[in-house]
Design a protein around this motif. Structure first.
Motif, PDB file in Angstrom:
ATOM      1  N   ALA A 155      12.263  49.732 120.749  1.00  0.00           N
ATOM      2  CA  ALA A 155      12.135  50.878 121.654  1.00  0.00           C
ATOM      3  C   ALA A 155      12.699  50.478 123.010  1.00  0.00           C
ATOM      4  CB  ALA A 155      10.673  51.294 121.790  1.00  0.00           C
ATOM      5  N   GLN A 188       9.228  56.941 129.772  1.00  0.00           N
ATOM      6  CA  GLN A 188       9.278  57.245 128.350  1.00  0.00           C
ATOM      7  C   GLN A 188       9.890  56.094 127.577  1.00  0.00           C
ATOM      8  OE1 GLN A 188      11.372  61.062 128.098  1.00  0.00           O
ATOM      9  NE2 GLN A 188       9.383  62.024 127.768  1.00  0.00           N
ATOM     10  N   ALA A 197      12.102  55.408 124.058  1.00  0.00           N
ATOM     11  CA  ALA A 197      12.937  56.054 123.046  1.00  0.00           C
ATOM     12  C   ALA A 197      13.034  55.094 121.863  1.00  0.00           C
ATOM     13  CB  ALA A 197      14.319  56.362 123.609  1.00  0.00           C
ATOM     14  N   THR A 223      13.772  55.054 117.162  1.00  0.00           N
ATOM     15  CA  THR A 223      14.219  55.762 115.968  1.00  0.00           C
ATOM     16  C   THR A 223      13.265  55.451 114.823  1.00  0.00           C
ATOM     17  OG1 THR A 223      16.519  55.607 116.691  1.00  0.00           O
ATOM     18  CG2 THR A 223      16.141  56.069 114.359  1.00  0.00           C
ATOM     19  N   THR A 250      15.662  60.163 116.228  1.00  0.00           N
ATOM     20  CA  THR A 250      15.321  59.622 117.539  1.00  0.00           C
ATOM     21  C   THR A 250      14.142  60.405 118.110  1.00  0.00           C
ATOM     22  OG1 THR A 250      17.590  58.952 117.921  1.00  0.00           O
ATOM     23  CG2 THR A 250      16.191  59.135 119.855  1.00  0.00           C
ATOM     24  N   HIS A 251      13.189  59.681 118.684  1.00  0.00           N
ATOM     25  CA  HIS A 251      11.995  60.280 119.281  1.00  0.00           C
ATOM     26  C   HIS A 251      11.743  59.656 120.648  1.00  0.00           C
ATOM     27  CE1 HIS A 251      10.892  61.956 115.347  1.00  0.00           C
ATOM     28  NE2 HIS A 251      11.240  60.781 114.858  1.00  0.00           N
ATOM     29  N   THR A 252      10.954  60.333 121.455  1.00  0.00           N
ATOM     30  CA  THR A 252      10.494  59.777 122.728  1.00  0.00           C
ATOM     31  C   THR A 252       8.989  59.986 122.844  1.00  0.00           C
ATOM     32  OG1 THR A 252      10.908  61.820 123.952  1.00  0.00           O
ATOM     33  CG2 THR A 252      12.681  60.176 123.938  1.00  0.00           C
TER      34      THR A 252
END
Length: 190
Positions: A66, A95, A97, A99, A104-106
């Motif tokens: 991340a 935040q 970030a 995967t 992809t997410h945050t």
């Protein structure tokens, strides 16, 4: 055994007090200008039936790289509901970030300045297969913001164990649109 009155300084005081009453431990607290007394009772019915914490088996695919990006204006407060029904500010720093499963997410997290990061998260298992939300802690990011999000380390908040704890719910955007079958699930009673 206590008799009469005793003045106790709450946990917000530089020198907080603790007291006992029989086997019970008494902890005065102050939240938002209101005083309360937490009573820790070793003979409480909930403690007597506590049989542990159910967890998902460890799965390496839930530990992913991340990248932490601090908010440009520094930390900020986001108002979120809490387990006691009140809305309160939650201090957040930026935040991460990452995967998962090719997407992809945050997540919005707290902490910075070389310290560990922490977050409040929910996912599609929340409230069904797991408690309604969980906490996560990440190692301090390096100079480039790199860290590791290991969802196998997702853990139950204190309010999963007793009603007298006040826990923040996840901030907006911290509900993952997938089932995170990793980490602690729920309290086991027996």
């Amino acid at each position: 055994m206590l008799e009469g009155e005793a003045a106790l300084r709450p946990d917000t005081d530089p020198a907080p007090d603790r007291a006992t009453h029989g086997d019970r431990r008494l902890v005065p607290i102050e939240r938002e200008g209101e005083l309360a007394l937490r009573v820790f009772d070793p003979a409480a019915p909930a403690r007597a039936v506590f049989a542990g914490i159910d967890v998902f088996p460890y799965a390496p695919e839930w530990a992913v790289p991340a990248v932490f990006t601090p908010f440009a204006d520094g930390g900020r407060a986001v108002t979120v509901p809490n387990a006691d029904g009140r809305d309160r500010p939650l201090e957040v720093a930026g935040q991460i970030a990452f995967t998962l499963a090719g997407e992809t997410h945050t997540l919005t997290v707290s902490g910075s300045d070389g310290s560990r990061l922490s977050g409040v998260i929910a996912d599609l298992t929340s409230g069904h297969e797991t408690y309604r939300f969980r906490f996560i802690t990440l190692p301090a990011p390096d100079a480039e913001g790199r860290t590791v999000l290991d969802l196998n380390r997702a853990y139950l908040p204190p309010c999963a164990f007793a009603d007298h704890f006040v826990c923040p719910f996840p901030p907006p955007g911290n509900r993952l649109p997938l089932s995170v079958e990793a980490g602690e699930r729920h309290v086991v009673t027996g």
